[in-house]
Design a protein around this motif. Structure first.
Motif, mmCIF file in Angstrom:
data_model
loop_
_atom_site.group_PDB
_atom_site.id
_atom_site.type_symbol
_atom_site.label_atom_id
_atom_site.label_comp_id
_atom_site.label_asym_id
_atom_site.label_seq_id
_atom_site.Cartn_x
_atom_site.Cartn_y
_atom_site.Cartn_z
ATOM 1 N N TYR A 6 8.761 3.965 -2.282
ATOM 2 C CA TYR A 6 7.450 3.491 -1.875
ATOM 3 C C TYR A 6 7.112 2.343 -2.817
ATOM 4 O O TYR A 6 6.851 2.560 -3.994
ATOM 5 C CB TYR A 6 6.429 4.629 -2.015
ATOM 6 C CG TYR A 6 5.060 4.316 -1.479
ATOM 7 C CD1 TYR A 6 4.594 4.952 -0.342
ATOM 8 C CD2 TYR A 6 4.238 3.410 -2.114
ATOM 9 C CE1 TYR A 6 3.328 4.681 0.150
ATOM 10 C CE2 TYR A 6 2.979 3.129 -1.628
ATOM 11 C CZ TYR A 6 2.530 3.766 -0.501
ATOM 12 O OH TYR A 6 1.274 3.499 -0.018
ATOM 13 N N ARG A 21 1.768 8.795 -6.243
ATOM 14 C CA ARG A 21 2.479 10.059 -6.489
ATOM 15 C C ARG A 21 1.563 11.255 -6.203
ATOM 16 O O ARG A 21 1.958 12.201 -5.530
ATOM 17 C CB ARG A 21 2.982 10.080 -7.940
ATOM 18 C CG ARG A 21 3.711 11.322 -8.333
ATOM 19 C CD ARG A 21 5.045 11.426 -7.650
ATOM 20 N NE ARG A 21 5.647 12.700 -8.005
ATOM 21 C CZ ARG A 21 6.847 13.044 -7.696
ATOM 22 N NH1 ARG A 21 7.615 12.221 -7.026
ATOM 23 N NH2 ARG A 21 7.325 14.212 -8.027
ATOM 24 N N GLN A 24 0.941 11.830 -2.480
ATOM 25 C CA GLN A 24 2.077 12.487 -1.829
ATOM 26 C C GLN A 24 2.072 13.991 -2.112
ATOM 27 O O GLN A 24 2.260 14.802 -1.202
ATOM 28 C CB GLN A 24 3.397 11.883 -2.311
ATOM 29 C CG GLN A 24 3.633 10.469 -1.826
ATOM 30 C CD GLN A 24 4.980 9.963 -2.260
ATOM 31 O OE1 GLN A 24 6.006 10.406 -1.744
ATOM 32 N NE2 GLN A 24 5.001 9.049 -3.210
ATOM 33 N N VAL A 25 1.847 14.357 -3.366
ATOM 34 C CA VAL A 25 1.860 15.769 -3.752
ATOM 35 C C VAL A 25 0.712 16.518 -3.076
ATOM 36 O O VAL A 25 0.902 17.586 -2.492
ATOM 37 C CB VAL A 25 1.792 15.916 -5.293
ATOM 38 C CG1 VAL A 25 1.559 17.356 -5.701
ATOM 39 C CG2 VAL A 25 3.071 15.377 -5.930
ATOM 40 N N VAL A 29 3.683 16.702 0.761
ATOM 41 C CA VAL A 29 5.010 16.133 0.992
ATOM 42 C C VAL A 29 6.028 16.962 0.210
ATOM 43 O O VAL A 29 5.905 17.129 -0.996
ATOM 44 C CB VAL A 29 5.055 14.650 0.553
ATOM 45 C CG1 VAL A 29 6.457 14.092 0.688
ATOM 46 C CG2 VAL A 29 4.057 13.834 1.350
ATOM 47 N N SER A 31 9.328 16.467 -0.283
ATOM 48 C CA SER A 31 10.194 15.639 -1.130
ATOM 49 C C SER A 31 9.527 14.283 -1.293
ATOM 50 O O SER A 31 9.785 13.362 -0.517
ATOM 51 C CB SER A 31 11.571 15.463 -0.495
ATOM 52 O OG SER A 31 12.230 16.688 -0.387
ATOM 53 N N PRO A 32 8.658 14.148 -2.308
ATOM 54 C CA PRO A 32 7.953 12.873 -2.473
ATOM 55 C C PRO A 32 8.912 11.699 -2.645
ATOM 56 O O PRO A 32 9.975 11.823 -3.236
ATOM 57 C CB PRO A 32 7.130 13.086 -3.747
ATOM 58 C CG PRO A 32 6.999 14.567 -3.875
ATOM 59 C CD PRO A 32 8.269 15.130 -3.312
#
Length: 103
Positions: A6, A21, A24-25, A29, A31-32
């Motif tokens: 990304y 980050r 995403q977490v 997600v 598997s970020p």
């Protein structure tokens, strides 16, 4: 993994990377994606080593990246605002100092 990193264009601070980050977490997600800041202007290239060092000072982030971090350095914008020679020099200096920050 098939999507790659990304890329954060015009990254200026550690919070640019940490926010992506965290998003995403918190979004669940599994598997970020890797998060790669792109430092483009002369000023951003000069600040890049400090930004990377700051990222590595965040224990949770450092643990999450597994010893691997991707950084992108741009030449187009730095060449526009600093000139070709100054831009190339800033790229060289940024690369050396980012490597130092990663050790």
């Amino acid at each position: 993994e098939c999507l790659g990193a990304y890329c954060i264009s015009m990254a200026r601070s550690a919070s640019d990377v940490l926010a992506v980050r965290l998003l995403q977490v918190k979004s669940g997600v599994k598997s970020p994606m890797r998060v790669a800041p792109l430092f483009e202007t002369r000023e951003d290239l000069q600040n890049a080593p400090r930004v990377v060092a700051r990222l590595f000072s965040v224990a949770a982030y450092k643990g999450a990246i597994g010893g691997f971090h991707e950084v992108m350095l741009g030449y187009s914008d730095s060449s526009k605002d600093a000139g070709k020679f100054a831009s190339l020099w800033e790229l060289h200096v940024a690369m050396e100092k980012i490597l130092e920050a990663g050790r």
